[in-house]
Motif scaffolding. Structure first.
Motif, PDB file in Angstrom:
ATOM      1  N   UNK A 111      54.017  84.091 -32.929  1.00  0.00           N
ATOM      2  CA  UNK A 111      53.668  83.164 -33.997  1.00  0.00           C
ATOM      3  C   UNK A 111      54.731  83.226 -35.086  1.00  0.00           C
ATOM      4  N   UNK A 112      54.652  82.282 -36.005  1.00  0.00           N
ATOM      5  CA  UNK A 112      55.627  82.225 -37.094  1.00  0.00           C
ATOM      6  C   UNK A 112      55.297  83.311 -38.107  1.00  0.00           C
ATOM      7  N   UNK A 113      56.220  84.242 -38.320  1.00  0.00           N
ATOM      8  CA  UNK A 113      55.941  85.324 -39.256  1.00  0.00           C
ATOM      9  C   UNK A 113      56.000  84.857 -40.706  1.00  0.00           C
ATOM     10  N   UNK A 114      55.189  85.481 -41.523  1.00  0.00           N
ATOM     11  CA  UNK A 114      55.168  85.151 -42.949  1.00  0.00           C
ATOM     12  C   UNK A 114      56.350  85.828 -43.652  1.00  0.00           C
ATOM     13  N   UNK A 115      56.803  85.247 -44.714  1.00  0.00           N
ATOM     14  CA  UNK A 115      57.833  85.807 -45.591  1.00  0.00           C
ATOM     15  C   UNK A 115      59.208  85.960 -44.941  1.00  0.00           C
ATOM     16  N   UNK A 116      59.482  85.215 -43.875  1.00  0.00           N
ATOM     17  CA  UNK A 116      60.786  85.295 -43.232  1.00  0.00           C
ATOM     18  C   UNK A 116      61.351  83.883 -43.095  1.00  0.00           C
ATOM     19  N   UNK A 117      62.579  83.711 -43.566  1.00  0.00           N
ATOM     20  CA  UNK A 117      63.270  82.420 -43.440  1.00  0.00           C
ATOM     21  C   UNK A 117      64.333  82.564 -42.365  1.00  0.00           C
ATOM     22  N   UNK A 126      62.600  92.387 -38.898  1.00  0.00           N
ATOM     23  CA  UNK A 126      63.203  93.051 -37.739  1.00  0.00           C
ATOM     24  C   UNK A 126      62.797  92.355 -36.438  1.00  0.00           C
ATOM     25  N   UNK A 127      61.551  91.897 -36.347  1.00  0.00           N
ATOM     26  CA  UNK A 127      61.077  91.210 -35.156  1.00  0.00           C
ATOM     27  C   UNK A 127      61.814  89.890 -34.942  1.00  0.00           C
ATOM     28  N   UNK A 128      62.005  89.134 -36.032  1.00  0.00           N
ATOM     29  CA  UNK A 128      62.717  87.857 -35.906  1.00  0.00           C
ATOM     30  C   UNK A 128      64.174  88.101 -35.524  1.00  0.00           C
ATOM     31  N   UNK A 129      64.814  89.099 -36.107  1.00  0.00           N
ATOM     32  CA  UNK A 129      66.193  89.419 -35.732  1.00  0.00           C
ATOM     33  C   UNK A 129      66.290  89.791 -34.250  1.00  0.00           C
ATOM     34  N   UNK A 130      65.369  90.618 -33.799  1.00  0.00           N
ATOM     35  CA  UNK A 130      65.376  91.033 -32.400  1.00  0.00           C
ATOM     36  C   UNK A 130      65.127  89.842 -31.474  1.00  0.00           C
ATOM     37  N   UNK A 131      64.174  88.981 -31.846  1.00  0.00           N
ATOM     38  CA  UNK A 131      63.873  87.801 -31.023  1.00  0.00           C
ATOM     39  C   UNK A 131      65.071  86.860 -30.976  1.00  0.00           C
ATOM     40  N   UNK A 150      76.136  77.520 -37.690  1.00  0.00           N
ATOM     41  CA  UNK A 150      77.059  77.355 -36.562  1.00  0.00           C
ATOM     42  C   UNK A 150      76.542  78.059 -35.336  1.00  0.00           C
ATOM     43  N   UNK A 151      77.252  79.097 -34.914  1.00  0.00           N
ATOM     44  CA  UNK A 151      76.836  79.822 -33.714  1.00  0.00           C
ATOM     45  C   UNK A 151      76.182  81.166 -34.050  1.00  0.00           C
ATOM     46  N   UNK A 152      75.747  81.346 -35.276  1.00  0.00           N
ATOM     47  CA  UNK A 152      75.020  82.560 -35.665  1.00  0.00           C
ATOM     48  C   UNK A 152      73.737  82.162 -36.393  1.00  0.00           C
ATOM     49  N   UNK A 153      72.810  83.097 -36.478  1.00  0.00           N
ATOM     50  CA  UNK A 153      71.571  82.858 -37.197  1.00  0.00           C
ATOM     51  C   UNK A 153      71.410  83.943 -38.257  1.00  0.00           C
TER      52      UNK A 153
END
Length: 109
Positions: free
Chosen positions: A86-92, A55-60, A97-100
């Motif tokens: 920092x780089x979170x564990x267990x998240x790729x 959720x943190x990576x999606x929000x960032x 293109x223009x989405x992540x």
């Protein structure tokens, strides 16, 4: 007048063996129940931490897109921009293109 205890009855002091055995068995049962209930906490906490990282990576990533208008190429770009500490564990983190897409590992369940 003399007040005294009857001499024919002895006062019992202490516990008998059966009472002590009952107490030991009850304490053993309570500790077994406690150990079983705590056993699954580790796996549940790992899954919860992984979901929080996701959720943190999606929000960032969304914040990066909202402020810059472009998609961050890597997690390192999000860290450099101040969106992650920092780089979170267990998240790729992958860019399409223009989405992540941020995907959690199998630990996220």
């Amino acid at each position: 007048m003399f007040w005294s205890l009857p001499s024919s009855k002895k006062l019992n002091e202490g516990f008998i063996l059966i009472e002590l055995l009952v107490v030991v068995v009850l304490l053993g049962a309570l500790s077994a129940v406690t150990a079983l209930s705590v056993g699954g906490l580790t796996e549940r906490s790992k899954a919860a931490a992984c979901k929080a990282n996701l959720a943190t990576v999606n929000f960032a990533g969304q914040a990066y897109v909202a402020e810059t208008g472009t998609v961050a190429a890597t997690l390192d770009a999000l860290i450099a921009g101040g969106y992650l500490k920092s780089k979170p564990a267990n998240v790729a983190y992958t860019v399409n293109g223009d989405t992540f897409t941020a995907l959690g590992a199998a630990a996220c369940g």
